[in-house]
Design an enzyme around this catalytic site. Sequence first.
Site, PDB file in Angstrom:
ATOM      1  N   GLY A  53       0.827  -1.204   0.000  1.00 40.74           N
ATOM      2  CA  GLY A  53       0.000   0.000   0.000  1.00 40.74           C
ATOM      3  C   GLY A  53       0.857   1.247   0.000  1.00 40.74           C
ATOM      4  O   GLY A  53       1.008   1.903   1.044  1.00 40.74           O
TER       5      GLY A  53
ATOM      6  N   SER B 211       1.276   3.512  -3.389  1.00 38.04           N
ATOM      7  CA  SER B 211       0.758   4.518  -4.327  1.00 38.04           C
ATOM      8  C   SER B 211      -0.628   5.006  -3.927  1.00 38.04           C
ATOM      9  O   SER B 211      -1.454   4.237  -3.410  1.00 38.04           O
ATOM     10  CB  SER B 211       0.668   3.928  -5.730  1.00 38.04           C
ATOM     11  OG  SER B 211       1.902   3.418  -6.124  1.00 38.04           O
TER      12      SER B 211
ATOM     13  N   SER C 161      -1.546  -4.202  -6.113  1.00 38.66           N
ATOM     14  CA  SER C 161      -1.561  -5.543  -6.704  1.00 38.66           C
ATOM     15  C   SER C 161      -1.935  -6.571  -5.639  1.00 38.66           C
ATOM     16  O   SER C 161      -1.365  -6.575  -4.542  1.00 38.66           O
ATOM     17  CB  SER C 161      -0.184  -5.898  -7.276  1.00 38.66           C
ATOM     18  OG  SER C 161       0.222  -4.921  -8.196  1.00 38.66           O
TER      19      SER C 161
ATOM     20  N   GLU D  86      16.557  -9.647  -5.983  1.00 42.81           N
ATOM     21  CA  GLU D  86      16.200  -9.404  -7.378  1.00 42.81           C
ATOM     22  C   GLU D  86      16.706  -8.067  -7.908  1.00 42.81           C
ATOM     23  O   GLU D  86      16.291  -7.630  -8.953  1.00 42.81           O
ATOM     24  CB  GLU D  86      14.687  -9.515  -7.559  1.00 42.81           C
ATOM     25  CG  GLU D  86      14.233 -10.868  -8.080  1.00 42.81           C
ATOM     26  CD  GLU D  86      14.899 -11.271  -9.389  1.00 42.81           C
ATOM     27  OE1 GLU D  86      15.422 -10.413 -10.107  1.00 42.81           O
ATOM     28  OE2 GLU D  86      14.929 -12.472  -9.678  1.00 42.81           O
TER      29      GLU D  86
ATOM     30  N   THR E 286       8.773   4.703 -12.921  1.00 42.78           N
ATOM     31  CA  THR E 286       8.655   4.840 -14.373  1.00 42.78           C
ATOM     32  C   THR E 286      10.029   5.070 -15.021  1.00 42.78           C
ATOM     33  O   THR E 286      10.998   5.409 -14.345  1.00 42.78           O
ATOM     34  CB  THR E 286       7.743   6.032 -14.740  1.00 42.78           C
ATOM     35  OG1 THR E 286       8.403   7.236 -14.350  1.00 42.78           O
ATOM     36  CG2 THR E 286       6.384   5.942 -14.070  1.00 42.78           C
TER      37      THR E 286
ATOM     38  N   GLU F  72      10.863   7.534 -16.810  1.00 48.21           N
ATOM     39  CA  GLU F  72      11.287   8.934 -16.632  1.00 48.21           C
ATOM     40  C   GLU F  72      11.993   9.107 -15.291  1.00 48.21           C
ATOM     41  O   GLU F  72      13.010   9.806 -15.192  1.00 48.21           O
ATOM     42  CB  GLU F  72      10.072   9.882 -16.711  1.00 48.21           C
ATOM     43  CG  GLU F  72       9.464  10.022 -18.097  1.00 48.21           C
ATOM     44  CD  GLU F  72       8.614   8.817 -18.509  1.00 48.21           C
ATOM     45  OE1 GLU F  72       8.240   8.014 -17.634  1.00 48.21           O
ATOM     46  OE2 GLU F  72       8.350   8.674 -19.716  1.00 48.21           O
TER      47      GLU F  72
HETATM   48  C1  LIG Z   1       1.440  -3.320 -13.001  1.00 44.84           C
HETATM   49  C2  LIG Z   1       1.552  -2.344 -11.867  1.00 44.84           C
HETATM   50  C3  LIG Z   1       1.485  -2.807 -10.580  1.00 44.84           C
HETATM   51  C4  LIG Z   1       1.568  -1.909  -9.520  1.00 44.84           C
HETATM   52  N1  LIG Z   1       1.457  -2.413  -8.238  1.00 44.84           N
HETATM   53  C5  LIG Z   1       1.521  -1.553  -7.198  1.00 44.84           C
HETATM   54  C6  LIG Z   1       1.353  -2.028  -5.866  1.00 44.84           C
HETATM   55  O1  LIG Z   1       1.158  -3.222  -5.625  1.00 44.84           O
HETATM   56  N2  LIG Z   1       1.382  -1.135  -4.854  1.00 44.84           N
HETATM   57  C7  LIG Z   1       1.603   0.187  -5.060  1.00 44.84           C
HETATM   58  O2  LIG Z   1       1.671   0.920  -4.085  1.00 44.84           O
HETATM   59  N3  LIG Z   1       1.763   0.685  -6.326  1.00 44.84           N
HETATM   60  C8  LIG Z   1       1.704  -0.154  -7.398  1.00 44.84           C
HETATM   61  N4  LIG Z   1       1.818   0.339  -8.681  1.00 44.84           N
HETATM   62  C9  LIG Z   1       1.896   1.777  -8.887  1.00 44.84           C
HETATM   63  C10 LIG Z   1       3.230   2.282  -9.394  1.00 44.84           C
HETATM   64  O3  LIG Z   1       4.197   2.287  -8.379  1.00 44.84           O
HETATM   65  C11 LIG Z   1       2.980   3.685  -9.963  1.00 44.84           C
HETATM   66  O4  LIG Z   1       2.100   3.548 -11.045  1.00 44.84           O
HETATM   67  C12 LIG Z   1       4.241   4.369 -10.415  1.00 44.84           C
HETATM   68  O5  LIG Z   1       5.072   4.667  -9.338  1.00 44.84           O
HETATM   69  C13 LIG Z   1       3.910   5.680 -11.173  1.00 44.84           C
HETATM   70  O6  LIG Z   1       3.063   6.496 -10.433  1.00 44.84           O
HETATM   71  P1  LIG Z   1       1.710   7.082 -11.058  1.00 44.84           P
HETATM   72  O7  LIG Z   1       0.971   5.958 -11.696  1.00 44.84           O
HETATM   73  O8  LIG Z   1       1.012   7.835  -9.976  1.00 44.84           O
HETATM   74  O9  LIG Z   1       2.160   8.058 -12.203  1.00 44.84           O
HETATM   75  P2  LIG Z   1       2.633   9.595 -12.025  1.00 44.84           P
HETATM   76  O10 LIG Z   1       3.649   9.669 -10.943  1.00 44.84           O
HETATM   77  O11 LIG Z   1       1.420  10.452 -11.899  1.00 44.84           O
HETATM   78  O12 LIG Z   1       3.340   9.846 -13.403  1.00 44.84           O
HETATM   79  C14 LIG Z   1       2.616  10.165 -14.604  1.00 44.84           C
HETATM   80  C15 LIG Z   1       3.631  10.426 -15.699  1.00 44.84           C
HETATM   81  O13 LIG Z   1       4.444  11.552 -15.339  1.00 44.84           O
HETATM   82  C16 LIG Z   1       5.812  11.197 -15.344  1.00 44.84           C
HETATM   83  N5  LIG Z   1       6.522  11.892 -14.257  1.00 44.84           N
HETATM   84  C17 LIG Z   1       6.140  11.986 -12.965  1.00 44.84           C
HETATM   85  N6  LIG Z   1       7.054  12.651 -12.251  1.00 44.84           N
HETATM   86  C18 LIG Z   1       8.053  12.995 -13.092  1.00 44.84           C
HETATM   87  C19 LIG Z   1       9.277  13.691 -12.959  1.00 44.84           C
HETATM   88  N7  LIG Z   1       9.680  14.172 -11.784  1.00 44.84           N
HETATM   89  N8  LIG Z   1      10.059  13.835 -14.056  1.00 44.84           N
HETATM   90  C20 LIG Z   1       9.680  13.347 -15.283  1.00 44.84           C
HETATM   91  N9  LIG Z   1       8.505  12.681 -15.461  1.00 44.84           N
HETATM   92  C21 LIG Z   1       7.710  12.506 -14.394  1.00 44.84           C
HETATM   93  C22 LIG Z   1       5.843   9.695 -15.117  1.00 44.84           C
HETATM   94  O14 LIG Z   1       7.024   9.111 -15.616  1.00 44.84           O
HETATM   95  C23 LIG Z   1       4.608   9.241 -15.885  1.00 44.84           C
HETATM   96  O15 LIG Z   1       4.893   9.114 -17.243  1.00 44.84           O
HETATM   97  C24 LIG Z   1       1.739  -0.536  -9.756  1.00 44.84           C
HETATM   98  C25 LIG Z   1       1.801  -0.071 -11.079  1.00 44.84           C
HETATM   99  C26 LIG Z   1       1.694  -0.952 -12.129  1.00 44.84           C
HETATM  100  C27 LIG Z   1       1.757  -0.417 -13.517  1.00 44.84           C
END
Ligand SMILES: Cc1cc2nc3c(=O)[nH]c(=O)nc-3n(C[C@H](O)[C@H](O)[C@H](O)COP(=O)(O)OP(=O)(O)OC[C@H]3O[C@@H](n4cnc5c(N)ncnc54)[C@H](O)[C@@H]3O)c2cc1C
Length: 392
Positions: A129, A131, A163, A246, A374, A376
């Site tokens: 928990g 994000s 997840s 890992e 990500t 980025e």
């Molecule tokens: C398959 C999958 C499983 C996941 N499982 C979990 C889980 O079990 N528990 C959990 O807590 N989270 C989980 N996540 C969440 C994951 O950690 C987040 O999706 C990830 O950290 C990105 O955050 P966001 O989705 O809020 O995107 P945002 O942070 O809102 O980003 C949106 C876009 O903006 C870009 N961006 C943001 N900040 C910057 C910056 N400073 N500079 C340049 N670009 C930037 C990003 O690269 C992205 O393209 C999961 C995600 C996926 C895809």
Amino acid sequence: MRFSDSPELEQWRAAVRGFVDANWRRPGDVTDFDEFNELEGDEARRQRWLDKLAENGWLAPAWPKKYGGADMSVLEQFVLSQELHRAGAPVSRQMLNLVGPTIMLHGTDEQKAEHLPPMLRGEVAWCQGFSEPGSGSDLASLQTRAVRDGDDYVVNGQKIWTSGAHKADWMFILVRTDPDAPKHRGISYLLLDMKSPGVSVRPLVNLADTHIFNEVFFEDVRVPARNRIGEENRGWYVGTTTLDFERSNIARAVQARKSVDRLAGYVRDRAKGGNPVSADYRIEVAERAVETSICELLSFEVVSVQARGGVPNMEASMNKMYGSELSQRLAYTEMHVTGMAGQYRRATGLAAEHRIQAASDYMTTVPATIAAGTSEIQRNIIATRGLGLPRG
Ligand SMILES: Cc1cc2nc3c(=O)[nH]c(=O)nc-3n(C[C@H](O)[C@H](O)[C@H](O)COP(=O)(O)OP(=O)(O)OC[C@H]3O[C@@H](n4cnc5c(N)ncnc54)[C@H](O)[C@@H]3O)c2cc1C
């Protein structure tokens, strides 16, 4: 430069292969990565295998033996991981590698005794928990609030992309315990029983039409303060404890190598059958082969930093970014090369004989460049922490 095992590692690799042959493979099995996907339904077999790994301490190879680990060296872990991935065998129980090392490093003896053994035995499922709808890349801005009330914290807020929350018994969660402190310093790390009153889980179905992650809501959820890992308001530093096993992420390089080998076999067979793949696409396969070698080298670099006692930082980000982007390029190449036959969720004909699942890979690799930071964000880390470039 040629990489080869030391005589000791060669022996170790042979032992791991012997173990895999005896315990995972069955006569007639096609021994590759996708076998596991196809056997998703065969949960009993999966659990039996994971139990065998646990018996040897191989589910948590870096942990001390007294907690069910195997006290393995970094290079032994690397070889183990490489061989298990090559065989397509499951390597871990869900979230074990995330929450386990955190409890191991920061937990009290009571917390270790309560949580680690059932985790290794697979008796409990965990979810992460971290994000929130407004906090992903900038995780430290998280808003889920926990207020101390007697011996408990009372938690209110929401998590997202969680997840496995729909199957989890426990969640390791980051919460804000001091809203007035600088954002990294007002966060605590709690272990939350998912059966607690006030927890609700709502499914999120992904692009591949699969239910993996969820939204999780907390309404006045009481978490005993004894379930806090580490000090109050120091949870950020607890949460950044990552997995040892890992970090090298050899899984991506192993998978890429298999994909390239399969593609090359497919292209050769198409030519033999008088229906050659176009020159452009053959060149694409060659490019993916070069990139796969780079991916392997990046994994080796990470593990070599670890083996020298260092903590891979830029190296781990390079490896994560490159490997996840390569997995997508490989899926596109599979789509190009196999054409219509690869568009099915399960490939058919010659593509199937070569175990190429282009459409499935295409969809399942989409999140690779988002999950766990990500691309980025990885580039930012490489630029600032790795190369010392200015921010902004
Ligand atoms: C398959 C999958 C499983 C996941 N499982 C979990 C889980 O079990 N528990 C959990 O807590 N989270 C989980 N996540 C969440 C994951 O950690 C987040 O999706 C990830 O950290 C990105 O955050 P966001 O989705 O809020 O995107 P945002 O942070 O809102 O980003 C949106 C876009 O903006 C870009 N961006 C943001 N900040 C910057 C910056 N400073 N500079 C340049 N670009 C930037 C990003 O690269 C992205 O393209 C999961 C995600 C996926 C895809």
